[in-house]
Design a protein around this motif. Structure first.
Motif, PDB file in Angstrom:
ATOM      1  N   SER A  14      37.636  44.344  32.961  1.00  0.00           N
ATOM      2  CA  SER A  14      36.447  43.850  32.276  1.00  0.00           C
ATOM      3  C   SER A  14      36.623  42.374  31.952  1.00  0.00           C
ATOM      4  CB  SER A  14      36.231  44.649  30.983  1.00  0.00           C
ATOM      5  OG  SER A  14      35.139  44.145  30.263  1.00  0.00           O
ATOM      6  N   VAL A  15      35.615  41.582  32.331  1.00  0.00           N
ATOM      7  CA  VAL A  15      35.679  40.137  32.116  1.00  0.00           C
ATOM      8  C   VAL A  15      34.555  39.711  31.183  1.00  0.00           C
ATOM      9  CG1 VAL A  15      35.769  37.877  33.193  1.00  0.00           C
ATOM     10  CG2 VAL A  15      36.487  39.893  34.483  1.00  0.00           C
ATOM     11  N   ILE A  16      34.948  38.950  30.148  1.00  0.00           N
ATOM     12  CA  ILE A  16      33.959  38.393  29.230  1.00  0.00           C
ATOM     13  C   ILE A  16      33.836  36.902  29.525  1.00  0.00           C
ATOM     14  CG2 ILE A  16      33.369  37.972  26.816  1.00  0.00           C
ATOM     15  CD1 ILE A  16      35.134  40.378  26.104  1.00  0.00           C
ATOM     16  N   ALA A  17      32.640  36.483  29.891  1.00  0.00           N
ATOM     17  CA  ALA A  17      32.363  35.057  30.117  1.00  0.00           C
ATOM     18  C   ALA A  17      31.677  34.512  28.873  1.00  0.00           C
ATOM     19  CB  ALA A  17      31.488  34.881  31.351  1.00  0.00           C
ATOM     20  N   ARG A  18      32.292  33.474  28.276  1.00  0.00           N
ATOM     21  CA  ARG A  18      31.749  32.914  27.039  1.00  0.00           C
ATOM     22  C   ARG A  18      31.407  31.437  27.247  1.00  0.00           C
ATOM     23  NH1 ARG A  18      36.357  35.697  24.786  1.00  0.00           N
ATOM     24  NH2 ARG A  18      35.757  37.492  23.525  1.00  0.00           N
ATOM     25  N   GLY A  19      30.342  31.029  26.592  1.00  0.00           N
ATOM     26  CA  GLY A  19      29.953  29.626  26.597  1.00  0.00           C
ATOM     27  C   GLY A  19      29.138  29.348  25.351  1.00  0.00           C
ATOM     28  N   VAL A  39      28.674  36.988  28.328  1.00  0.00           N
ATOM     29  CA  VAL A  39      28.319  37.949  29.377  1.00  0.00           C
ATOM     30  C   VAL A  39      29.552  38.765  29.724  1.00  0.00           C
ATOM     31  CG1 VAL A  39      27.486  38.240  31.736  1.00  0.00           C
ATOM     32  CG2 VAL A  39      26.570  36.389  30.314  1.00  0.00           C
ATOM     33  N   ARG A  40      29.383  40.074  29.843  1.00  0.00           N
ATOM     34  CA  ARG A  40      30.476  40.950  30.235  1.00  0.00           C
ATOM     35  C   ARG A  40      30.174  41.539  31.611  1.00  0.00           C
ATOM     36  NH1 ARG A  40      34.189  43.723  27.051  1.00  0.00           N
ATOM     37  NH2 ARG A  40      32.984  43.140  25.206  1.00  0.00           N
ATOM     38  N   ARG A  41      31.188  41.549  32.474  1.00  0.00           N
ATOM     39  CA  ARG A  41      31.005  42.150  33.783  1.00  0.00           C
ATOM     40  C   ARG A  41      32.341  42.665  34.292  1.00  0.00           C
ATOM     41  NH1 ARG A  41      28.885  37.370  37.511  1.00  0.00           N
ATOM     42  NH2 ARG A  41      28.623  39.157  38.919  1.00  0.00           N
ATOM     43  N   GLU A  42      32.297  43.434  35.380  1.00  0.00           N
ATOM     44  CA  GLU A  42      33.527  43.962  35.964  1.00  0.00           C
ATOM     45  C   GLU A  42      33.958  43.112  37.151  1.00  0.00           C
ATOM     46  OE1 GLU A  42      32.918  48.060  36.920  1.00  0.00           O
ATOM     47  OE2 GLU A  42      33.409  48.728  34.882  1.00  0.00           O
ATOM     48  N   ALA A  43      35.276  43.140  37.422  1.00  0.00           N
ATOM     49  CA  ALA A  43      35.829  42.401  38.550  1.00  0.00           C
ATOM     50  C   ALA A  43      37.107  43.102  39.000  1.00  0.00           C
ATOM     51  CB  ALA A  43      36.110  40.957  38.163  1.00  0.00           C
ATOM     52  N   GLN A  44      37.637  42.649  40.102  1.00  0.00           N
ATOM     53  CA  GLN A  44      38.887  43.197  40.617  1.00  0.00           C
ATOM     54  C   GLN A  44      40.007  42.183  40.428  1.00  0.00           C
ATOM     55  OE1 GLN A  44      39.135  43.855  44.868  1.00  0.00           O
ATOM     56  NE2 GLN A  44      40.539  45.586  44.597  1.00  0.00           N
ATOM     57  N   ALA A  45      41.112  42.631  39.823  1.00  0.00           N
ATOM     58  CA  ALA A  45      42.248  41.741  39.609  1.00  0.00           C
ATOM     59  C   ALA A  45      42.984  41.486  40.915  1.00  0.00           C
ATOM     60  CB  ALA A  45      43.205  42.346  38.579  1.00  0.00           C
ATOM     61  N   MET A  46      43.288  40.230  41.169  1.00  0.00           N
ATOM     62  CA  MET A  46      44.026  39.852  42.375  1.00  0.00           C
ATOM     63  C   MET A  46      45.509  39.595  42.089  1.00  0.00           C
ATOM     64  SD  MET A  46      41.539  39.995  44.458  1.00  0.00           S
ATOM     65  CE  MET A  46      42.285  39.325  45.944  1.00  0.00           C
ATOM     66  N   ARG A  91      38.231  38.765  41.590  1.00  0.00           N
ATOM     67  CA  ARG A  91      37.154  38.733  42.574  1.00  0.00           C
ATOM     68  C   ARG A  91      35.958  39.485  41.990  1.00  0.00           C
ATOM     69  NH1 ARG A  91      37.321  37.714  47.901  1.00  0.00           N
ATOM     70  NH2 ARG A  91      39.580  38.103  48.008  1.00  0.00           N
ATOM     71  N   ILE A  92      34.826  38.802  41.903  1.00  0.00           N
ATOM     72  CA  ILE A  92      33.634  39.436  41.357  1.00  0.00           C
ATOM     73  C   ILE A  92      32.798  40.035  42.493  1.00  0.00           C
ATOM     74  CG2 ILE A  92      33.603  38.021  39.286  1.00  0.00           C
ATOM     75  CD1 ILE A  92      31.607  36.188  40.556  1.00  0.00           C
ATOM     76  N   ALA A  93      31.686  40.686  42.147  1.00  0.00           N
ATOM     77  CA  ALA A  93      30.925  41.501  43.107  1.00  0.00           C
ATOM     78  C   ALA A  93      30.459  40.722  44.329  1.00  0.00           C
ATOM     79  CB  ALA A  93      29.733  42.143  42.405  1.00  0.00           C
ATOM     80  N   GLY A 135      43.972  41.368  26.766  1.00  0.00           N
ATOM     81  CA  GLY A 135      44.283  42.737  26.379  1.00  0.00           C
ATOM     82  C   GLY A 135      44.430  43.606  27.617  1.00  0.00           C
ATOM     83  N   PRO A 136      44.734  44.896  27.453  1.00  0.00           N
ATOM     84  CA  PRO A 136      44.860  45.790  28.594  1.00  0.00           C
ATOM     85  C   PRO A 136      43.553  45.828  29.408  1.00  0.00           C
ATOM     86  CG  PRO A 136      45.709  46.836  26.609  1.00  0.00           C
ATOM     87  CD  PRO A 136      45.004  45.593  26.160  1.00  0.00           C
ATOM     88  N   LYS A 137      43.627  45.392  30.654  1.00  0.00           N
ATOM     89  CA  LYS A 137      42.489  45.359  31.597  1.00  0.00           C
ATOM     90  C   LYS A 137      41.305  44.574  31.042  1.00  0.00           C
ATOM     91  CE  LYS A 137      42.205  49.859  32.491  1.00  0.00           C
ATOM     92  NZ  LYS A 137      41.803  51.104  33.204  1.00  0.00           N
ATOM     93  N   ARG A 138      41.581  43.606  30.167  1.00  0.00           N
ATOM     94  CA  ARG A 138      40.540  42.758  29.595  1.00  0.00           C
ATOM     95  C   ARG A 138      40.903  41.296  29.779  1.00  0.00           C
ATOM     96  NH1 ARG A 138      40.937  43.265  24.240  1.00  0.00           N
ATOM     97  NH2 ARG A 138      38.955  42.180  23.896  1.00  0.00           N
ATOM     98  N   LEU A 139      39.898  40.513  30.243  1.00  0.00           N
ATOM     99  CA  LEU A 139      40.114  39.104  30.492  1.00  0.00           C
ATOM    100  C   LEU A 139      38.944  38.285  29.960  1.00  0.00           C
ATOM    101  CD1 LEU A 139      40.991  40.786  33.388  1.00  0.00           C
ATOM    102  CD2 LEU A 139      42.250  38.631  33.573  1.00  0.00           C
ATOM    103  N   SER A 140      39.210  36.987  29.828  1.00  0.00           N
ATOM    104  CA  SER A 140      38.175  36.116  29.259  1.00  0.00           C
ATOM    105  C   SER A 140      38.086  34.835  30.092  1.00  0.00           C
ATOM    106  CB  SER A 140      38.527  35.757  27.810  1.00  0.00           C
ATOM    107  OG  SER A 140      37.636  34.804  27.296  1.00  0.00           O
ATOM    108  N   VAL A 141      36.835  34.383  30.278  1.00  0.00           N
ATOM    109  CA  VAL A 141      36.560  33.091  30.931  1.00  0.00           C
ATOM    110  C   VAL A 141      35.763  32.244  29.974  1.00  0.00           C
ATOM    111  CG1 VAL A 141      35.490  31.910  32.892  1.00  0.00           C
ATOM    112  CG2 VAL A 141      36.540  34.173  33.223  1.00  0.00           C
ATOM    113  N   GLU A 142      36.240  31.035  29.734  1.00  0.00           N
ATOM    114  CA  GLU A 142      35.533  30.124  28.823  1.00  0.00           C
ATOM    115  C   GLU A 142      34.800  29.071  29.638  1.00  0.00           C
ATOM    116  OE1 GLU A 142      35.534  30.702  25.607  1.00  0.00           O
ATOM    117  OE2 GLU A 142      37.094  32.259  25.606  1.00  0.00           O
TER     118      GLU A 142
END
Length: 242
Positions: free
Chosen positions: A192-197, A202-209, A221-223, A234-241
């Motif tokens: 789960s990726v949280i994009a903040r600005g 915005v929260r969306r799913e992605a695949q960890a590379m 990699r996103i959809a 956190g566990p399977k949680r990421l953030s993009v600023e």
């Protein structure tokens, strides 16, 4: 009858002047005054005090043994200790410079043994390879910094949550190279990726590379196939600023 031997002995005044001349030559050519025992004691005390002050932040207590010079050295008035090198190690065998007689005076070098007592982390019980360390696995012991491995862990909080890279035996000193951070994100996982600005999230799913531990940056990699970098929070949680 005149004394025939009056020239055998030189005039006393001339003899005295010769002695003065010889004494002056000896004085001019004499080596500088040598330090006495009280001066050597002062140098040792100032070096000891200097090193204790310098090494105090390293541990709980500091002791210093100054090596006494084997030869008699020139006098050293108002000795001022200093460290000859930047970033010099302050425990174990340490070299100290001593500025004598102020700026432009002689400099001598003194060896000292500095012992620092600190707390460090040891294993309270056996830990298998791949186990995540808890506070119950660890305890603190006192030891001498100069005798510990360079990578010895000094705080329990700095080890809790890390993973043992090898089997660790109870009673041994914990070292940083024996640990790695636990991967909270693993390559190929759906995360789960949280994009903040400013003003949005915005929260969306992605695949960890990549694999990633807390705080590390990994590729996702996103959809639509696009790649981006995100920070593990956190566990399977990421953030993009943004």
């Amino acid at each position: 009858m005149r004394n025939q031997n009056h020239n055998v002995y030189p005039d006393h005044g001339a003899h005295f002047m010769k002695l003065l001349a010889i004494a002056a030559l000896i004085w001019l050519g004499a080596p500088p005054a040598l330090a006495d025992s009280s001066e050597e004691a002062l140098i040792e005390q100032r070096v000891r005090d200097f090193l204790i002050e310098q090494a105090r932040p390293l541990g709980d207590s500091v002791s210093v043994s100054v090596q006494r010079a084997q030869a008699r050295l020139p006098a050293c008035e108002n000795p001022q200790p200093f460290l000859p090198r930047n970033n010099q190690r302050l425990y174990g065998r340490v070299a100290v410079g001593v500025d004598c007689n102020g700026e432009g005076g002689r400099t001598r070098y003194v060896q000292a043994d500095v012992s620092v007592t600190i707390e460090h982390v040891v294993l309270a019980r056996d830990v298998p390879r791949g186990a995540t360390l808890t506070s119950q696995d660890l305890m603190l012991e006192k030891g001498f910094l100069e005798k510990l491995p360079r990578q010895a862990v000094k705080r329990i909080e700095g080890a809790v949550g890390l993973v043992a890279t090898r089997a660790l035996r109870a009673g041994t000193t914990l070292q940083s190279y024996q640990l790695r951070r636990e991967n909270l994100v693993k390559r190929g996982q759906t995360v789960s990726v949280i994009a903040r600005g400013e003003g949005f999230q915005v929260r969306r799913e992605a695949q960890a590379m990549d694999n990633g531990a807390m705080g590390e940056q990994v590729r996702l990699r996103i959809a639509n196939g696009e790649l981006l970098q995100a920070r593990v929070i956190g566990p399977k949680r990421l953030s993009v600023e943004f």
